[in-house]
Design an enzyme around this catalytic site. Structure first.
Site, short mmCIF file in Angstrom:
data_model
loop_
_atom_site.label_atom_id
_atom_site.label_comp_id
_atom_site.label_asym_id
_atom_site.label_seq_id
_atom_site.Cartn_x
_atom_site.Cartn_y
_atom_site.Cartn_z
N LYS A 71 0.82 -1.04 0.19
CA LYS A 71 0.06 -0.07 0.02
C LYS A 71 0.98 1.27 0.12
CE LYS A 71 -2.36 1.41 3.80
NZ LYS A 71 -3.44 1.33 4.69
N ARG A 115 -10.55 -2.18 6.80
CA ARG A 115 -9.48 -3.07 7.36
C ARG A 115 -9.36 -2.50 9.02
NH1 ARG A 115 -5.10 -0.06 9.40
NH2 ARG A 115 -3.36 0.00 7.52
N GLN A 143 -13.75 7.22 9.28
CA GLN A 143 -13.27 6.11 9.85
C GLN A 143 -14.40 5.41 11.04
OE1 GLN A 143 -10.77 3.93 9.49
NE2 GLN A 143 -9.11 4.86 8.49
N ARG A 166 -17.18 18.83 15.60
CA ARG A 166 -18.04 19.13 14.49
C ARG A 166 -19.56 18.65 14.39
NH1 ARG A 166 -14.56 16.11 10.18
NH2 ARG A 166 -15.02 14.91 11.78
N LYS A 227 0.94 11.36 18.92
CA LYS A 227 -0.16 11.15 19.17
C LYS A 227 -0.78 10.26 20.18
CE LYS A 227 -1.47 11.92 13.84
NZ LYS A 227 -2.32 11.07 12.97
N SER A 294 -4.26 0.01 18.25
CA SER A 294 -4.11 -0.19 16.90
C SER A 294 -3.34 0.66 16.05
CB SER A 294 -5.27 -0.55 16.34
OG SER A 294 -5.48 -0.81 15.10
#
Length: 329
Positions: A71, A115, A143, A166, A227, A294
């Site tokens: 990918k 996925r 997502q 939002r 993050k 994840s």
């Protein structure tokens, strides 16, 4: 032989959620059994264009099939305003490992959403309470949709609370699922009190301060160094399951508290592959909060591409293209 070109609609139509969940679980099992080759994700940093490229190659062998692919994906933050393009775009090349023929070139952006939802479903199936009926989602972007679609396959979800700053994104999400679930907008705290919580935001400081006593959390948003979505105290008090040690400690939900010495190996229960293969137990009656960190593995993309290609090829979908000159020897 021809290569199938599969656009976003083709990928969405052929990534049957139930089949993708099974394939992604097989990918985690293959990883645990050592039946994969998955070089580290590589980056090309382009600060002058406010972006980067990432390549994710992998090969995996399940019990009855094997597959390979790569990918190629970007993150260019100026795209929406500067070029009327998405911030993230991906392309998947799916190949036959036996002879290297490129079986398909497909939209990798839709593939990634499918996925990622499937990975959360696999973790939820093994780590959430059996009678979970409520799902909280923090972040109502693209997502979030596959999180609900996939998790509702493995648990009988009835109530859904979605939180996002939002309001238009919350309204769009509610409109999409109003006929299928009791779905409403709510605060982060309300979402975090559900039986299952999925966080799908790009934030760099915690926005979830606390969760329910028996909540299972799918921490999906952190995919780069710096993050984090969860208060580190949640991780310290939880059974923490990761998808990959190297990726998670570098760029997953645990990466910030890990770099600060707040977490170490003793705070990690194990990898999801260990649980799906039975090497370690999933949820037990003694468990309170569980967390799945994840980062997204290339084998998940390959497994999902396998499902998409097999279904599309069987049903005659996609656009055949003579990419390879088979007369050349």
């Amino acid at each position: 032989m021809e290569t199938l070109l599969l656009d976003p609609e083709d990928v969405a139509d052929n990534a049957r959620t139930e089949e993708v969940i099974v394939a992604v679980e097989e990918a985690f099992a293959a990883y645990q059994h050592g039946n994969v080759q998955m070089p580290a994700k590589s980056y090309i940093e382009l600060p002058e264009y406010s972006g980067d490229f990432r390549s994710m190659p992998a090969y995996m062998a399940a019990d009855e099939w094997d597959a390979a692919g790569v990918k190629w994906v970007n993150v260019h933050t100026d795209n929406p305003e500067g070029y009327d393009l998405p911030t993230v775009m991906g392309t998947m090349i799916y190949s036959n490992p036996r002879n290297a023929f490129p079986l398909a070139i497909m939209d990798g952006t839709t593939l990634t959403r499918q996925r990622t939802g499937a990975a959360a479903a696999v973790a939820t199936d093994h780590l959430a309470v059996e009678d979970a009926t409520s799902l909280g989602i923090v972040g109502a972007g693209v997502q979030s949709y596959t999180q609900l679609e996939a998790i509702s396959v493995v648990r009988d979800i009835e109530e859904v609370v979605v939180a996002d700053k939002r309001q238009s994104a919350v309204e769009a999400f509610v409109d999409r699922f109003a006929e299928e679930f009791d779905v409403r907008g709510g605060s982060i705290a309300e979402a975090a009190g559900c039986d299952v919580l999925s966080t799908v935001t790009p934030v760099r400081s915690p926005i979830v301060d606390a969760v329910g006593e028996h909540t299972h959390v799918n921490a999906m948003g952190a995919d780069a160094e710096g993050k984090q979505e969860l208060d580190p105290e949640i991780l310290l008090d939880a059974k923490v399951v990761i998808d990959d040690y190297e990726q998670c400690t570098h760029s997953g939900e645990i990466n910030v508290p890990w770099s600060r010495g707040l977490l170490d190996d003793g705070d990690l229960y194990g990898e999801l592959g260990e649980i799906v293969t039975g090497a370690k137990a999933g949820r037990t009656p003694e468990d309170g909060v569980t967390v799945f960190d994840s980062t997204g593995l290339a084998i998940q993309d390959v497994a999902t591409a396998h499902v998409v290609y097999e279904r599309a090829n069987e049903d005659g979908e996609g656009t055949p293209y003579a990419l390879v000159d088979t007369e050349v020897r």
